[in-house]
Design an enzyme around this catalytic site. Structure first.
Site, PDB file in Angstrom:
ATOM      1  N   GLU A 157      43.621  52.228  48.042  1.00  0.00           N
ATOM      2  CA  GLU A 157      44.367  50.799  48.044  1.00  0.00           C
ATOM      3  C   GLU A 157      45.040  50.812  46.761  1.00  0.00           C
ATOM      4  O   GLU A 157      45.107  51.737  45.900  1.00  0.00           O
ATOM      5  CB  GLU A 157      43.245  49.679  48.116  1.00  0.00           C
ATOM      6  CG  GLU A 157      42.193  49.905  49.385  1.00  0.00           C
ATOM      7  CD  GLU A 157      41.496  48.489  49.554  1.00  0.00           C
ATOM      8  OE1 GLU A 157      41.937  47.679  49.747  1.00  0.00           O
ATOM      9  OE2 GLU A 157      40.207  48.839  49.154  1.00  0.00           O
ATOM     10  N   HIS A 192      47.756  38.242  48.625  1.00  0.00           N
ATOM     11  CA  HIS A 192      47.615  39.290  49.737  1.00  0.00           C
ATOM     12  C   HIS A 192      49.002  39.758  50.244  1.00  0.00           C
ATOM     13  O   HIS A 192      49.471  38.912  50.641  1.00  0.00           O
ATOM     14  CB  HIS A 192      46.479  39.820  50.476  1.00  0.00           C
ATOM     15  CG  HIS A 192      46.193  40.770  50.945  1.00  0.00           C
ATOM     16  ND1 HIS A 192      46.871  41.726  51.706  1.00  0.00           N
ATOM     17  CD2 HIS A 192      45.024  41.679  50.568  1.00  0.00           C
ATOM     18  CE1 HIS A 192      46.462  42.729  51.917  1.00  0.00           C
ATOM     19  NE2 HIS A 192      45.324  42.881  51.402  1.00  0.00           N
ATOM     20  N   ARG A 220      49.051  45.131  43.885  1.00  0.00           N
ATOM     21  CA  ARG A 220      49.327  43.872  44.943  1.00  0.00           C
ATOM     22  C   ARG A 220      50.290  42.867  44.343  1.00  0.00           C
ATOM     23  O   ARG A 220      51.302  42.366  45.134  1.00  0.00           O
ATOM     24  CB  ARG A 220      48.205  42.770  44.968  1.00  0.00           C
ATOM     25  CG  ARG A 220      47.325  43.491  46.050  1.00  0.00           C
ATOM     26  CD  ARG A 220      46.226  42.819  46.483  1.00  0.00           C
ATOM     27  NE  ARG A 220      45.388  43.637  47.344  1.00  0.00           N
ATOM     28  CZ  ARG A 220      43.971  43.353  47.413  1.00  0.00           C
ATOM     29  NH1 ARG A 220      43.611  42.352  47.059  1.00  0.00           N
ATOM     30  NH2 ARG A 220      43.752  44.191  48.254  1.00  0.00           N
ATOM     31  N   HIS A 270      45.083  34.574  48.281  1.00  0.00           N
ATOM     32  CA  HIS A 270      44.019  35.549  48.583  1.00  0.00           C
ATOM     33  C   HIS A 270      42.731  35.754  47.539  1.00  0.00           C
ATOM     34  O   HIS A 270      41.548  35.807  47.939  1.00  0.00           O
ATOM     35  CB  HIS A 270      44.493  37.192  48.720  1.00  0.00           C
ATOM     36  CG  HIS A 270      43.589  38.082  48.885  1.00  0.00           C
ATOM     37  ND1 HIS A 270      42.693  38.391  50.238  1.00  0.00           N
ATOM     38  CD2 HIS A 270      43.315  39.377  48.478  1.00  0.00           C
ATOM     39  CE1 HIS A 270      42.042  39.202  50.300  1.00  0.00           C
ATOM     40  NE2 HIS A 270      42.126  39.866  49.252  1.00  0.00           N
ATOM     41  N   ARG A 300      43.825  41.561  39.981  1.00  0.00           N
ATOM     42  CA  ARG A 300      42.492  42.319  40.384  1.00  0.00           C
ATOM     43  C   ARG A 300      42.986  43.421  41.117  1.00  0.00           C
ATOM     44  O   ARG A 300      44.063  43.333  42.029  1.00  0.00           O
ATOM     45  CB  ARG A 300      41.756  41.345  41.111  1.00  0.00           C
ATOM     46  CG  ARG A 300      40.668  42.054  41.640  1.00  0.00           C
ATOM     47  CD  ARG A 300      39.719  41.041  42.621  1.00  0.00           C
ATOM     48  NE  ARG A 300      40.453  40.802  43.942  1.00  0.00           N
ATOM     49  CZ  ARG A 300      40.354  41.241  45.021  1.00  0.00           C
ATOM     50  NH1 ARG A 300      39.407  42.451  45.253  1.00  0.00           N
ATOM     51  NH2 ARG A 300      41.136  41.028  46.349  1.00  0.00           N
TER      52      ARG A 300
HETATM   53  P1  FAD Z   1      31.929  33.995  49.238  1.00  0.00           P
HETATM   54  O1  FAD Z   1      31.914  35.446  49.728  1.00  0.00           O
HETATM   55  O2  FAD Z   1      33.347  33.425  49.312  1.00  0.00           O
HETATM   56  O3  FAD Z   1      30.776  32.941  49.145  1.00  0.00           O
HETATM   57  C1  FAD Z   1      31.047  31.615  48.908  1.00  0.00           C
HETATM   58  C2  FAD Z   1      29.879  31.061  49.438  1.00  0.00           C
HETATM   59  O4  FAD Z   1      29.888  29.739  48.510  1.00  0.00           O
HETATM   60  C3  FAD Z   1      29.712  30.431  50.893  1.00  0.00           C
HETATM   61  O5  FAD Z   1      28.423  30.920  51.423  1.00  0.00           O
HETATM   62  C4  FAD Z   1      30.209  29.101  50.915  1.00  0.00           C
HETATM   63  O6  FAD Z   1      29.541  28.387  52.084  1.00  0.00           O
HETATM   64  C5  FAD Z   1      29.369  28.681  49.552  1.00  0.00           C
HETATM   65  N1  FAD Z   1      29.933  27.106  49.015  1.00  0.00           N
HETATM   66  C6  FAD Z   1      31.178  27.252  48.401  1.00  0.00           C
HETATM   67  N2  FAD Z   1      31.068  25.901  48.114  1.00  0.00           N
HETATM   68  C7  FAD Z   1      29.992  25.453  48.293  1.00  0.00           C
HETATM   69  C8  FAD Z   1      29.627  23.963  48.436  1.00  0.00           C
HETATM   70  N3  FAD Z   1      30.290  22.914  47.752  1.00  0.00           N
HETATM   71  N4  FAD Z   1      28.338  23.570  48.681  1.00  0.00           N
HETATM   72  C9  FAD Z   1      27.641  24.720  49.108  1.00  0.00           C
HETATM   73  N5  FAD Z   1      27.970  26.066  49.308  1.00  0.00           N
HETATM   74  C10 FAD Z   1      29.095  26.288  48.920  1.00  0.00           C
HETATM   75  N6  FAD Z   1      37.005  42.192  47.875  1.00  0.00           N
HETATM   76  C11 FAD Z   1      36.727  43.266  47.947  1.00  0.00           C
HETATM   77  O7  FAD Z   1      36.350  44.036  46.883  1.00  0.00           O
HETATM   78  N7  FAD Z   1      37.039  44.284  49.067  1.00  0.00           N
HETATM   79  C12 FAD Z   1      37.785  43.781  50.183  1.00  0.00           C
HETATM   80  O8  FAD Z   1      37.932  44.751  50.869  1.00  0.00           O
HETATM   81  C13 FAD Z   1      38.055  42.621  50.145  1.00  0.00           C
HETATM   82  N8  FAD Z   1      38.588  42.176  51.402  1.00  0.00           N
HETATM   83  C14 FAD Z   1      38.681  40.728  51.426  1.00  0.00           C
HETATM   84  C15 FAD Z   1      39.609  40.413  52.602  1.00  0.00           C
HETATM   85  C16 FAD Z   1      39.517  38.995  52.939  1.00  0.00           C
HETATM   86  C17 FAD Z   1      39.966  38.602  54.216  1.00  0.00           C
HETATM   87  C18 FAD Z   1      39.259  38.279  51.907  1.00  0.00           C
HETATM   88  C19 FAD Z   1      39.404  36.538  51.968  1.00  0.00           C
HETATM   89  C20 FAD Z   1      38.745  38.762  50.631  1.00  0.00           C
HETATM   90  C21 FAD Z   1      38.583  39.893  50.668  1.00  0.00           C
HETATM   91  N9  FAD Z   1      38.047  40.398  49.152  1.00  0.00           N
HETATM   92  C22 FAD Z   1      37.779  41.632  49.085  1.00  0.00           C
HETATM   93  C23 FAD Z   1      37.430  39.539  48.316  1.00  0.00           C
HETATM   94  C24 FAD Z   1      36.026  39.299  48.179  1.00  0.00           C
HETATM   95  O9  FAD Z   1      35.835  39.342  49.928  1.00  0.00           O
HETATM   96  C25 FAD Z   1      35.605  38.132  47.790  1.00  0.00           C
HETATM   97  O10 FAD Z   1      36.169  37.988  46.324  1.00  0.00           O
HETATM   98  C26 FAD Z   1      34.088  37.843  47.672  1.00  0.00           C
HETATM   99  O11 FAD Z   1      33.532  38.326  48.840  1.00  0.00           O
HETATM  100  C27 FAD Z   1      33.755  36.710  47.159  1.00  0.00           C
HETATM  101  O12 FAD Z   1      32.218  36.611  47.241  1.00  0.00           O
HETATM  102  P2  FAD Z   1      31.469  35.378  46.536  1.00  0.00           P
HETATM  103  O13 FAD Z   1      30.114  35.595  46.704  1.00  0.00           O
HETATM  104  O14 FAD Z   1      31.862  35.279  45.156  1.00  0.00           O
HETATM  105  O15 FAD Z   1      31.955  34.247  47.604  1.00  0.00           O
HETATM  106  C1  SIN Z   2      42.004  44.559  51.683  1.00  0.00           C
HETATM  107  O1  SIN Z   2      41.271  45.155  52.564  1.00  0.00           O
HETATM  108  O2  SIN Z   2      43.171  44.693  51.599  1.00  0.00           O
HETATM  109  C2  SIN Z   2      41.566  43.590  50.671  1.00  0.00           C
HETATM  110  C3  SIN Z   2      40.785  44.269  49.866  1.00  0.00           C
HETATM  111  C4  SIN Z   2      40.544  43.429  48.594  1.00  0.00           C
HETATM  112  O3  SIN Z   2      40.910  42.156  48.342  1.00  0.00           O
HETATM  113  O4  SIN Z   2      40.076  44.019  47.511  1.00  0.00           O
END
Ligand code: FAD
Ligand code: SIN
Length: 533
Positions: free
Chosen positions: A113, A233, A279, A340, A375
């Site tokens: 990537e 993104h 990015r 993103h 990032r």
């Molecule tokens: P999240 O997975 O966002 O989880 C947040 C949690 O908090 C949820 O359960 C939500 O319900 C809860 N929450 C929030 N506010 C409250 C509240 N007030 N009360 C109760 N619960 C609450 N990163 C990579 O490294 N590789 C990838 O391939 C990649 N692809 C991505 C593709 C997409 C479409 C997106 C959107 C992001 C991508 N990212 C990727 C980034 C990565 O997915 C996220 O940064 C990461 O998953 C965040 O994880 P997290 O556990 O911090 O939060």
């Molecule tokens: C993607 O699959 O392009 C997202 C990867 C990332 O946000 O780290």
């Protein structure tokens, strides 16, 4: 009143990993505000970055991360995370994540990537996040000491102040099914609430990304850093009928080209790495071309690859685009940039500890120093898992469960009534997200930022008034948090008088190297004195 030892807010990669790594003698409660499959984690496509092949090295992963971060990463954090990569992949496999293998060798298939100079992204086809979410949820379901409570939206942290020291004692959360509000008492709280990309009109994120954890921590007195670095993104599907859908960067890693609708490739005019530049550069180049030519989108084209290969490698993208009558094996995909990822966040140390005793922050909500000004792709899931482990190990070693939980007040609704004008909330949601997109987006100016600051202050005043008078709803809780998050993004953006990484302003178009290694740090006490809203 609900009592537990450890309260984890958020059921994405960070929160679930932390829950699984806590001592099984501790009572652990995980809250999430919707169905547990609504998280950024579940939507992640590309994969998890880790050094897994002989042609790669920790030094190269570190160097690529530092280069993408444009002078603001904390070196020791980058090294710590890169070193943990292969162990994290093994841990995920132990939890049941079935990474895509490389056919002839039987090792893992690694994709590339933006910003990565080596193939180092382990993935499950193009639905890595969903597989991780499924596996971790299945493991959590097997643990009798972990309770996962969905449809609970946290409103605010409960913090006690005594002898000049504050401590987090739990939080208030609303059950969105029964509408009741409870106090959740805990020995410590772990925020794993994800980012705040919903503050922008167009985003790749699910509705859960409304900056709740960040806003709650700020109100509780924690400092935040680097909120100006919002990652856009480059390639989200453009179709007025489509809800936001990200087209994974791995497509470009496997040879997809970015073209203008005329067919001309344009990325090499902006960066010698072409479509696989980091990015910030790709998103800005697309934005530039769209504005220059008055386009609604550009094209991402992988149709030159064999049809069967595309369908096997990107089944999710293929199926989703087909729903909108786009056959990616035969034609280009119309794409636009969208908000993103939140690179800044609540300041933590290597154990996930924040400024507030008893409060941890992990995952996208935290600022650990890993990402700097931009990032690198697929470093985020890795960070969630590394810090999910670290916070839990710190809790396991430092927590005492001997003393009783302190008394806390119940939520008081005696002075509020049901809202009489929900339209105020929905109007303010729209206005906020639109001015953030227009004035605090990919390309900024001081004038636009000042305009956004004034709009934001007015909205915050109105929202606070509404919040005092009416019963809280999910929309109101999120709007209040988004408005505060918007303010922090704007203040950080105004403070950074240079262009670096994801922060690009026409008033200071160059990087100022005297500012290398200087984070933009905001402290609640100082800001409250300057501007009460
Ligand atoms: P999240 O997975 O966002 O989880 C947040 C949690 O908090 C949820 O359960 C939500 O319900 C809860 N929450 C929030 N506010 C409250 C509240 N007030 N009360 C109760 N619960 C609450 N990163 C990579 O490294 N590789 C990838 O391939 C990649 N692809 C991505 C593709 C997409 C479409 C997106 C959107 C992001 C991508 N990212 C990727 C980034 C990565 O997915 C996220 O940064 C990461 O998953 C965040 O994880 P997290 O556990 O911090 O939060
Ligand atoms: C993607 O699959 O392009 C997202 C990867 C990332 O946000 O780290």
């Amino acid at each position: 009143m609900y009592d537990t030892d450890i309260l984890i807010l958020g059921a994405g990669a960070a929160g679930l990993c932390a829950a699984l790594e806590l001592d099984s003698r501790l009572r652990v409660t995980v809250l999430c505000k919707e169905d547990p499959f609504e998280s950024s984690t579940a939507y992640a496509q590309g994969g998890v970055a880790a050094v897994l092949h002989d042609s790669d090295s920790i030094e190269t992963h570190v160097a690529d991360t530092l280069a993408a971060g444009d002078g603001l990463c904390r070196g020791e954090v980058v090294e710590h995370v890169a070193n943990a990569g292969s162990e994290i992949i093994r841990w995920l496999q132990q939890q049941g994540v079935d990474f895509t293998p490389h056919r002839p060798s039987g090792q893992l298939h690694l994709t590339r990537e933006g910003g990565h100079t080596r193939r180092r992204v382990a993935h499950v086809a193009d639905h890595t996040g969903r597989s991780i979410q499924e596996s971790l949820l299945a493991q959590v379901a097997r643990r009798p000491n972990i309770s996962l409570l969905s449809h609970r939206i946290a409103i605010d942290l409960i913090v006690s102040e005594s002898a000049g020291e504050c401590r987090c004692l739990g939080l208030y959360a609303k059950n969105t099914k029964t509408r009741s509000i409870s106090a959740y008492r805990a020995r410590c709280v772990v925020l794993a609430t994800g980012g705040c990309s919903k503050v922008y009109l167009y985003t790749s994120n699910p509705d859960t990304s409304s900056g709740d954890g960040l806003a709650m921590a700020w109100r509780a007195g924690a400092r935040v850093a680097n909120m100006e670095f919002i990652q856009f993104h480059p390639t989200c599907l453009y179709d007025p009928r489509a809800r936001s859908f990200l087209v994974t960067e791995a497509l470009r890693g496997e040879g997809a080209r970015l073209r203008l609708p005329t067919g001309e490739e344009f990325m090499h005019r902006f960066d010698e790495r072409g479509a696989l530049a980091p990015r910030d550069i790709v998103a800005r180049a697309i934005d530039f071309e769209m504005k220059r030519l008055g386009l609604d989108y550009v094209h991402l084209d992988i149709s030159h690859e064999a049809s069967a290969t595309i369908r096997e490698a990107f089944p999710n993208t293929y199926a989703h685009c087909l729903e909108f009558d786009i056959d990616i094996t035969r034609e280009p995909i119309p794409v636009v940039p969208a908000a993103h990822y939140t690179c800044g966040g609540i300041i933590t140390d290597l154990d996930g500890c924040t400024d507030v005793p008893g409060l941890y922050a992990i995952g996208e909500v935290a600022h650990t120093g890993l990402h700097g000004a931009n990032r690198m792709a697929s470093n985020s899931l890795l960070e969630c898992l590394v810090f999910g482990h670290a916070a839990s190990h710190h809790i396991n070693h430092s927590l005492s469960t001997e003393s009783p939980l302190p008394e806390v007040d119940s939520w008081d609704e005696s002075q509020v009534s049901d809202s009489d004008e929900e339209v105020v909330v929905s109007h303010n949601w729209d206005e906020l997200r639109r001015f953030m997109w227009d004035y605090v987006g990919i390309v900024r100016t001081t004038k636009r930022l000042e305009r956004a600051r004034r709009r934001c202050a007015m909205l915050q005043e109105e929202i606070d008034e509404y919040y005092q008078d009416f019963r809280v709803t999910r929309d109101l809780i999120e709007l209040r948090n988004l408005a505060l998050t918007a303010k922090l993004i704007i203040l950080c953006s105004l403070a950074r008088q240079e262009s670096r990484g994801l922060h690009y302003t026409l008033d200071f178009p160059d990087r100022d190297d005297t500012l290398a290694q200087q984070d933009t740090i905001l402290c609640p006490e100082t800001i409250a004195q300057e501007s009460p809203a």
